[in-house]
Design an enzyme around this catalytic site. Structure first.
Site, mmCIF file in Angstrom:
data_model
loop_
_atom_site.group_PDB
_atom_site.id
_atom_site.type_symbol
_atom_site.label_atom_id
_atom_site.label_comp_id
_atom_site.label_asym_id
_atom_site.label_seq_id
_atom_site.Cartn_x
_atom_site.Cartn_y
_atom_site.Cartn_z
ATOM 1 N N GLU A 170 -0.834 5.918 18.012
ATOM 2 C CA GLU A 170 0.877 6.218 18.000
ATOM 3 C C GLU A 170 1.363 7.452 18.687
ATOM 4 O O GLU A 170 0.437 8.578 18.474
ATOM 5 C CB GLU A 170 1.216 5.951 16.439
ATOM 6 C CG GLU A 170 0.611 4.835 15.767
ATOM 7 C CD GLU A 170 1.335 4.859 14.309
ATOM 8 O OE1 GLU A 170 2.320 4.025 13.874
ATOM 9 O OE2 GLU A 170 0.680 5.683 13.702
ATOM 10 N N ASP A 175 -3.918 6.555 5.097
ATOM 11 C CA ASP A 175 -2.780 6.126 5.688
ATOM 12 C C ASP A 175 -2.960 4.675 6.584
ATOM 13 O O ASP A 175 -2.343 3.522 6.419
ATOM 14 C CB ASP A 175 -1.979 6.991 6.400
ATOM 15 C CG ASP A 175 -0.463 6.336 6.916
ATOM 16 O OD1 ASP A 175 0.129 5.728 6.113
ATOM 17 O OD2 ASP A 175 -0.121 6.446 7.912
ATOM 18 N N HIS A 192 -5.295 -0.680 6.981
ATOM 19 C CA HIS A 192 -5.066 -1.575 8.170
ATOM 20 C C HIS A 192 -6.171 -1.652 8.861
ATOM 21 O O HIS A 192 -6.606 -2.857 9.183
ATOM 22 C CB HIS A 192 -3.752 -1.021 9.130
ATOM 23 C CG HIS A 192 -2.685 -0.678 8.235
ATOM 24 N ND1 HIS A 192 -2.197 -1.675 7.049
ATOM 25 C CD2 HIS A 192 -1.756 0.474 8.279
ATOM 26 C CE1 HIS A 192 -0.902 -1.097 6.787
ATOM 27 N NE2 HIS A 192 -0.676 0.174 7.401
ATOM 28 N N LYS A 218 0.899 -1.401 -0.056
ATOM 29 C CA LYS A 218 0.006 0.012 0.088
ATOM 30 C C LYS A 218 0.909 1.288 0.101
ATOM 31 O O LYS A 218 1.999 1.284 0.278
ATOM 32 C CB LYS A 218 -1.031 -0.218 1.229
ATOM 33 C CG LYS A 218 -0.209 0.275 2.730
ATOM 34 C CD LYS A 218 -0.929 1.404 3.325
ATOM 35 C CE LYS A 218 0.314 1.876 4.331
ATOM 36 N NZ LYS A 218 -0.061 3.178 5.008
#
Ligand code: BG6
Length: 480
Positions: free
Chosen positions: A211, A230, A235, A143
């Site tokens: 994060e 992103d 994900h 990706k």
């Protein structure tokens, strides 16, 4: 995963002098080699830099010393013998030089900037490197797969020009993570889960990937992408499909992927006029993390001072099928949040009548924790020792790594799967496109306006609370 790799295979890395190769691919290949999985596999680096083989090897060695704590010069001595280098660009003429270097089987890893994926796939095809009548020919690509639905479809068109779908291995590295794979094992190896894995018993699902990291020098990519593209499009959407999919009838990569697509197809469309009820975006402002002051996103080097890129995104999705109708799935991910914390958590409905304990909402959570440690947790009411029949929540926690286990990193798992031709943990083109389709209204709405600021080191933008249905609240970053 079995441990057999096919004989006489060349793994060609296009973009071999870049960051992905040194940070992730080479350390994974080094470990696979150490563990004896690269029998018969040779590596061929390909990039524009006009380097000699020795220069390339010196570059790799430096990277391995930096990124592999257990680096051992004796192991490297063996591995380096298997590595060659060719300089060239992505034109079919230059690429065709590779033909002489290939063994019976070959994999091409496109460790390239995303805008070159299509050109590379076509260039390899025009150079005749895709033909698999002697041995296999596979293309590995990671990706981002497009920037929106239209660009993802265009990329698919370019890839399919010379490569069949079964030759293409699209990596989402979350699918190589232990917790992700455990989601499947936990769901389908335990009898007690299936009867309660549905809307009758499950009230809500929260998927969090928080994060503390900021941009890490990736401003060029990140400022164009943002958190939704992103992290959520790929994900978190993968974790979501694995949570929600129907049990497959056989353990087969095509059946599994078909079931994942079915989940995505069942997601209720987000109405263009109500995007704010289903999606929230934020951008970190200056704050502090671990006692250190950190700048806001717009003050980061190279970021335009008026950038509207979101560094936090949250979504609410409903799956309109028999199993899940009415259950909200909340997904969120952000940078510069106060903890590195990730989990898939599901909450059960409360008991029909509560005799004990405070009049708090149901506390029964099942949590598959990914960070800071990988574990399974069940939160249940239990009696408080003493005379009164009073309850409080207790946490039953099981780390699923036991002493003596030898876990593999995501890239090791996925590289080995690709070498062995196992497509279970790779994305099919329609998964990618359905995930984009779900997000189209959000992407369109977010072309205008601004993300809500949140302080670096906080839990994210306050506005994320508006996604929650009655009685639901975001779990704190750090658990209950
Ligand atoms: C990447 C994203 O795909 O995943 C990064 O581009 C993110 O922004 C990373 O930090 C998170 O994955 P991991 O495995 O490094 O925690």
């Amino acid at each position: 995963m079995n441990s057999q790799t096919p004989d006489a295979t060349t793994l060609v890395i296009l973009g071999a002098t870049g960051d992905l190769t040194q940070r992730l691919l080479m350390p994974a290949l080094y470990r696979l080699y150490t563990r004896g999985h690269l029998e018969g596999v040779s590596l061929l680096g390909y990039a524009e830099k006009d380097w000699k083989r020795e220069e390339f090897l010196a570059h790799l060695e430096q990277a391995l010393r930096r990124f592999v704590p257990e680096f051992d010069p004796a192991v490297w001595g063996g591995l380096r013998e298997r590595i060659a280098y060719r300089a060239g660009d992505l034109s079919p003429e230059k690429l065709s030089v590779l033909r002489a270097d290939l063994t019976e089987n070959a994999l091409f890893y496109l460790a390239l900037p995303p805008d070159l994926f299509g050109q590379a796939a076509e260039g390899l095809g025009q150079a005749g490197l895709n033909g698999d009548n002697q041995g296999f020919r596979r293309l590995i690509v990671e990706k981002p797969f497009g920037y929106d639905l239209a660009s993802a479809e265009a990329l698919r068109g370019q890839m399919h020009r010379f490569w069949r779908e079964d030759q293409i291995f699209r990596i989402d590295h979350f699918l190589g993570k232990e917790t992700t794979q455990n989601l499947l094992v936990f769901r389908f190896a335990n009898r007690f889960l299936e009867p309660i894995w549905n809307a009758q018993h499950i009230a809500q699902v929260q998927i969090t990937y928080a994060e503390t990291l900021g941009l890490e020098g990736r401003w060029r990519y990140y400022d164009r992408a943002g958190a939704l593209r992103d992290m959520l499009q790929n994900h978190l959407m993968q974790l979501f499909t694995l949570m929600a999919l129907e049990p497959p009838s056989v353990w087969d990569s095509e059946v599994l992927r078909e079931h994942k697509v079915e989940v995505l197809r069942s997601v209720r469309s987000i109405p263009a006029a109500q995007v704010d009820d289903f999606a929230v975006r934020g951008q970190y402002a200056a704050g502090s993390l671990g006692g250190q002051a950190v700048p806001g996103y717009r003050q980061e080097a190279h970021i335009p001072p008026a950038s509207t890129t979101e560094t936090f995104a949250a979504l609410k999705l409903y799956v309109d099928n028999w199993r899940w109708r009415g259950v909200p799935f909340y997904l969120r991910s952000g940078k510069r949040l106060h903890a590195d914390y990730a989990e898939v958590a599901l909450q059960f409905h409360d008991v029909p009548m509560r005799f004990f304990g405070p009049k708090a909402p149901g506390c029964n959570w099942l949590v598959l924790r990914m960070k800071p440690r990988e574990s399974l947790e069940l939160v249940a009411w239990a009696k408080i020792p003493g005379l009164a029949l009073e309850a409080r929540p207790v946490v039953l926690e099981a780390p699923y790594e036991q002493p003596g286990d030898a876990p593999y990193t995501a890239y090791e798992q996925l590289l080995l799967d690709a070498l062995q031709g196992d497509r279970t943990h790779f994305l099919r083109f329609d998964e990618v496109e359905w995930a984009w389709r779900i997000l189209e209204p959000v992407l369109a709405a977010w072309k205008l306006g601004q993300p809500e600021p949140y302080s670096a080191g906080s839990e994210g933008p306050l506005g994320m609370a508006r996604l929650m249905d009655d009685g639901h609240a975001w779990r704190p970053l750090g658990g209950d």
